[in-house]
Structure formats: C-alpha cells, structure tokens
Design a protein around this motif. Structure first.
Motif, PDB file in Angstrom:
ATOM      1  N   ARG A   1      27.114  79.730  85.950  1.00  0.00           N
ATOM      2  CA  ARG A   1      28.470  79.437  85.486  1.00  0.00           C
ATOM      3  C   ARG A   1      29.407  80.643  85.553  1.00  0.00           C
ATOM      4  NH1 ARG A   1      26.580  76.018  80.146  1.00  0.00           N
ATOM      5  NH2 ARG A   1      25.758  74.195  81.256  1.00  0.00           N
ATOM      6  N   ASN A   2      28.900  81.805  85.184  1.00  0.00           N
ATOM      7  CA  ASN A   2      29.762  82.989  85.145  1.00  0.00           C
ATOM      8  C   ASN A   2      29.436  83.982  86.252  1.00  0.00           C
ATOM      9  OD1 ASN A   2      31.090  82.164  82.669  1.00  0.00           O
ATOM     10  ND2 ASN A   2      29.191  82.705  81.610  1.00  0.00           N
ATOM     11  N   SER A   3      28.818  83.483  87.314  1.00  0.00           N
ATOM     12  CA  SER A   3      28.292  84.387  88.338  1.00  0.00           C
ATOM     13  C   SER A   3      29.366  85.162  89.105  1.00  0.00           C
ATOM     14  CB  SER A   3      27.415  83.619  89.324  1.00  0.00           C
ATOM     15  OG  SER A   3      28.133  82.582  89.953  1.00  0.00           O
ATOM     16  N   ILE A   4      30.525  84.557  89.309  1.00  0.00           N
ATOM     17  CA  ILE A   4      31.554  85.230  90.118  1.00  0.00           C
ATOM     18  C   ILE A   4      32.111  86.463  89.400  1.00  0.00           C
ATOM     19  CG2 ILE A   4      33.767  84.990  91.287  1.00  0.00           C
ATOM     20  CD1 ILE A   4      31.249  83.580  92.541  1.00  0.00           C
ATOM     21  N   PRO A   5      32.570  86.345  88.145  1.00  0.00           N
ATOM     22  CA  PRO A   5      33.029  87.570  87.462  1.00  0.00           C
ATOM     23  C   PRO A   5      31.912  88.588  87.275  1.00  0.00           C
ATOM     24  CG  PRO A   5      32.988  85.689  85.943  1.00  0.00           C
ATOM     25  CD  PRO A   5      32.829  85.140  87.313  1.00  0.00           C
ATOM     26  N   GLU A   6      30.675  88.094  87.084  1.00  0.00           N
ATOM     27  CA  GLU A   6      29.543  89.013  86.935  1.00  0.00           C
ATOM     28  C   GLU A   6      29.259  89.751  88.242  1.00  0.00           C
ATOM     29  OE1 GLU A   6      26.266  86.788  85.444  1.00  0.00           O
ATOM     30  OE2 GLU A   6      27.156  86.486  83.458  1.00  0.00           O
ATOM     31  N   LEU A   7      29.388  89.035  89.359  1.00  0.00           N
ATOM     32  CA  LEU A   7      29.180  89.669  90.665  1.00  0.00           C
ATOM     33  C   LEU A   7      30.249  90.734  90.900  1.00  0.00           C
ATOM     34  CD1 LEU A   7      27.752  89.870  93.390  1.00  0.00           C
ATOM     35  CD2 LEU A   7      29.224  88.018  94.213  1.00  0.00           C
ATOM     36  N   LYS A   8      31.464  90.405  90.574  1.00  0.00           N
ATOM     37  CA  LYS A   8      32.567  91.355  90.748  1.00  0.00           C
ATOM     38  C   LYS A   8      32.332  92.612  89.913  1.00  0.00           C
ATOM     39  CE  LYS A   8      37.633  91.456  90.794  1.00  0.00           C
ATOM     40  NZ  LYS A   8      38.867  90.657  90.551  1.00  0.00           N
ATOM     41  N   LYS A   9      31.913  92.401  88.673  1.00  0.00           N
ATOM     42  CA  LYS A   9      31.630  93.539  87.779  1.00  0.00           C
ATOM     43  C   LYS A   9      30.465  94.357  88.302  1.00  0.00           C
ATOM     44  CE  LYS A   9      30.550  94.595  82.943  1.00  0.00           C
ATOM     45  NZ  LYS A   9      30.296  94.023  81.589  1.00  0.00           N
TER      46      LYS A   9
END
Length: 222
Positions: A119-127
C-alpha cells in the motif's frame, strides 16, 4: 542524486511506476530490463562503455516464458552484478516477506535497501532511494523491520542452505558428499553431512527429512 539507474522488473505497470518515482527525483538517465540476463548485460555494457550505473532496483521474482535465460531470479542477478561491479548500490523491490531470505539479501548479497511492494510502497521506495544515495545502510520497509531482528534463524548458515537445497534435489548422502567435494564445500564427508541433517531436524523440530524440507520451504530457506 543518482544520475543513471537500471530497473529490473518484468511487469510493465510496476516498471513504469518506478520510473515515475525516479523522474520525480530528477534522475536523468533511467533504463529498464524485463529479464535478469538483459539487466546483467546492460550492467556489463555500461561498465565497458565507462558509464556504469549508480543504482540497480530489482524485483526478486521473474516469470518464465519461452525465452531461455541463464539468470532466473533477482537473487541470481544481484550475485552476478556484485561480481562485476561490487560498489553498485542495490535496492530490492519485492513482495517477499520471509525473514531469512531478506537477511541473506543484506548479509550475503550486500543490498542497500529492501522495499516491500504494498500500500505504501511508492513513498517508501522514494525515501529508500534518497537514503541509499546519502549512504545510509540496511534500509528496510517498516512493516518488515522484524526481519533483521528475527533471531530464530540465527544458527542457520550458508552451508545449511546448500545442504537443504541438495535434499530438495533428492540427492542421497553419498551424492551430496560428492557434490560438496567437487564444489569445494567443507565438510563434505557423509558422516558429517548426516550429523548436520540431524541437527537441522532437531533445530526445526522436524520428524523426518521430508518434514524438514517442507519446513525449509515454508520459511523461504530454499
């Protein structure tokens, strides 16, 4: 920020999404590969051209099709890449949640970050990309933070994994001993191997070899 990034992912939708994240970070050169062999060739060519990649983002699972491949998984790709470019920063972007496998990615393959698809993979990937660029080590998705703290598999060594894989292949004690000897794996005597198997059965509370293999597969060890 990184200048040249390779994304190894066989699903177009995910590959495009990862590309968008990289563009948001103002990364100027983004390449994609749907096969591990293709990704590895791109890495080697970039080195040959004296324009190596700064970062590799790879999935672990790649669906097989009609194309013959030498490297069939992200694990194999990462191992191959580390041999030709040891200093390449690497991020795994996967649905994998087995603690031992995640540990081995950090400890054996030296990845810099593991981001779980969810669910939160995109912001986590960016971080994670930003953190790896700033030289932070062992970046892991919050929901998988237990993986590096899990002590239940602390006694399992690379030797045990090789042994379990041999058992999965259906090799006998003598065949495993010969295979280990030819590969330079020590100890490789039949009695030593048998003792190790018995210790593994005790450790995992397995009733027999078949039960041991089943447990190892459930834990993602093989």
């Amino acid at each position: 920020m990184f200048k040249k990034v390779l994304v190894a992912e066989d699903l177009d939708s995910i590959s495009i999404t990862v590309g968008q994240v990289l563009e948001e970070l103002s990364i100027s050169e983004i390449h994609h590969a749907k096969y591990c062999d293709e990704a590895f060739l791109k890495v080697k060519k970039a080195i040959f051209d004296d324009a190596p990649y700064d970062l590799l983002i790879s999935d672990l699972s790649f669906k097989m099709d009609h194309r013959d491949t030498q490297l069939t998984s992200g694990d194999e790709l990462l191992a191959a890449v580390k041999k030709v470019q040891p200093d390449l920063k690497t991020i795994v972007f996967s649905i994998e949640d087995k603690s031992f496998r995640i540990k081995s990615l950090f400890n054996d393959l030296g990845i810099n970050a593991f981001v779980s698809k969810g669910r939160n993979s995109i912001p986590e990937l960016k971080k994670a990309i930003q953190s790896v660029f700033e030289n932070d080590t062992k970046i892991l998705s919050p929901e998988l933070s237990y993986a590096l703290r899990d002590k239940s598999l602390i006694e399992i060594e690379t030797y045990d994994i090789l042994l379990l894989k041999s058992m999965c292949r259906g090799l006998t004690l003598d065949e495993t001993a010969l295979d280990f000897k030819n590969s330079g794996v020590i100890p490789n005597g039949s009695s030593s191997i048998e003792k190790r198997i018995n210790k593994l059965k005790i450790f995992f509370k397995a009733n027999n070899n078949v039960h041991l293999i089943a447990i190892a597969k459930d834990l993602g060890l093989v």
